[in-house]
Design an enzyme around this catalytic site. Sequence first.
Site, short mmCIF file in Angstrom:
data_model
loop_
_atom_site.label_atom_id
_atom_site.label_comp_id
_atom_site.label_asym_id
_atom_site.label_seq_id
_atom_site.Cartn_x
_atom_site.Cartn_y
_atom_site.Cartn_z
N TYR A 47 86.14 3.48 71.66
CA TYR A 47 86.08 3.10 70.24
C TYR A 47 84.65 3.25 69.74
O TYR A 47 83.72 2.82 70.42
CB TYR A 47 86.54 1.66 70.03
N GLU A 49 83.57 3.09 65.96
CA GLU A 49 83.45 3.06 64.50
C GLU A 49 81.99 3.11 64.09
O GLU A 49 81.14 2.44 64.69
CB GLU A 49 84.07 1.78 63.92
N ASP A 193 88.13 23.91 49.61
CA ASP A 193 88.85 23.61 50.85
C ASP A 193 89.04 24.94 51.57
O ASP A 193 89.87 25.76 51.16
CB ASP A 193 90.20 22.97 50.51
N THR A 219 89.73 22.46 58.00
CA THR A 219 90.29 22.05 59.29
C THR A 219 89.49 22.77 60.36
O THR A 219 88.71 23.68 60.07
CB THR A 219 91.77 22.45 59.41
N LYS A 222 92.39 26.28 62.65
CA LYS A 222 93.03 27.52 62.18
C LYS A 222 92.15 28.69 62.62
O LYS A 222 92.10 28.97 63.81
CB LYS A 222 93.24 27.45 60.66
N ARG A 228 92.68 20.28 66.86
CA ARG A 228 93.21 19.79 65.59
C ARG A 228 92.20 18.83 64.98
O ARG A 228 91.74 17.90 65.65
CB ARG A 228 94.53 19.01 65.82
N1 DSN Z 1 100.00 23.04 57.26
C1 DSN Z 1 98.90 23.88 56.88
C2 DSN Z 1 99.32 25.29 56.69
O1 DSN Z 1 100.27 25.70 57.34
O2 DSN Z 1 98.71 26.02 55.94
C3 DSN Z 1 98.20 23.40 55.70
O3 DSN Z 1 97.95 22.06 55.82
#
Ligand code: DSN
Length: 425
Positions: A47, A49, A193, A219, A222, A228
């Site tokens: 933990y 924080e 974003d 994110t 990707k 993740r």
């Molecule tokens: N779920 C993601 C996507 O497939 O683009 C976006 O959050």
Amino acid sequence: MQRDTLVFDLIHQELERQRHGIELIASENFTSLQVMQAMGGVMTNKYAEGYPGRRYYAGCEIVDQTEQLAIDRLKQIFNVEYANVQPHSGAQANAAIALAVLQPGDITLGLDLSMGGHLTHGSPVNYSGKLYNAHFYGVVKETGLVDYEMLESQARTLKPKLIICGASAYSRDWDYKRIRAVADEVGALVWADIAHPAGLIAKGLLNSPFEHCHVVSSTTHKTLRGPRGGVIMLGKDFENPFGLKDNKGNVRMMSNLIDLAVFPGTQGGPLQHVIAAKAIAFGEILTDEFMVYQQQVQKNAQAMAKAFMDKEYNIISGGTDNHLMLIDLRNKNISGKKAEQALVKADITANKNMVPFDDKSAFITSGIRFGVAAVTTRGMVESDMQFVVNAIDRVLLNADSETEIATVKKQVNEFMGQFILYPEL
Ligand code: DSN
């Protein structure tokens, strides 16, 4: 304690599914083994924080170092002044930005979800559409390109506090400079974003938002090919340009507002095992191999788009600048839902997606989205895209024929045998 073979058997089945299939979901990728090892490591037990050097718990000396490494490496990748690596996901990063810069009821302007936008950019079913007064711009029907004129006229009429750019199903680059110009005119903040194209931006293969946008989220799983998770960054607008205040009414630096909005604003304990994995992934992104990977992603996407267009598939905007493409299937007389279901039977995974001005619901859709980040990690090059497109085309032309689909599945499984995935596992 007895080993839970039930769950581990399922995990092994998932590994085999990933090995045998063609993964074309544009938001997915395959991390390195070391990224996965960090996620499955002992830092999950801690933990912490707070932030490095300023924690609410003892024993954080070591996780402080991994978190600081992740921050420093992310700042180096994008050449930015500030980074927060704690958001558990992209949606969490986006919630923190909204909390930091908006008050309930404030006007926002984002790309419509049905035109390629994202749930957290103001969709009525999401907190971003329930808490804030969300408005939208779209794409031009004839070209499929972002309708910058609509964005500008909406901005001038609505005077939003925040303009959001970025998408989950848009294959073209963004004109951040143009968006910033109208934002300055109407007194709005700009948030980019970059969850989808972040890996390409990291290596300079697409426009950088940092010069023009006040705040940027992404994110990490990707095109960045990490674990993740989410991140928030500030480029040159480190100072708070609009005198935004914290909950005590004090004007604070943007970085302070973002830190407070992540913790304690929207999250508790950070996921230190995931942050360690982010640090590893960011180290990988800084290498030359990652540049070669991203260049291949772009080449594969263009080769795939061409192969689809040669077969008269209608790609929205007529091509791609990034790792993905959105196809309108209406001239092929199959819905996105039916296409997705037929493809998965042949071990080809992709997702149905609304296309701009769709006449079908989000559950059926007229479109399907393909991305090449994951297959490029598997080792595919441009010449492999023809096999992939031929396989997809054969399935879609024979979506009601179990025999045809079974034949394609066999070919797909054999084809994927040459692209080894996680040989150590
Ligand atoms: N779920 C993601 C996507 O497939 O683009 C976006 O959050």
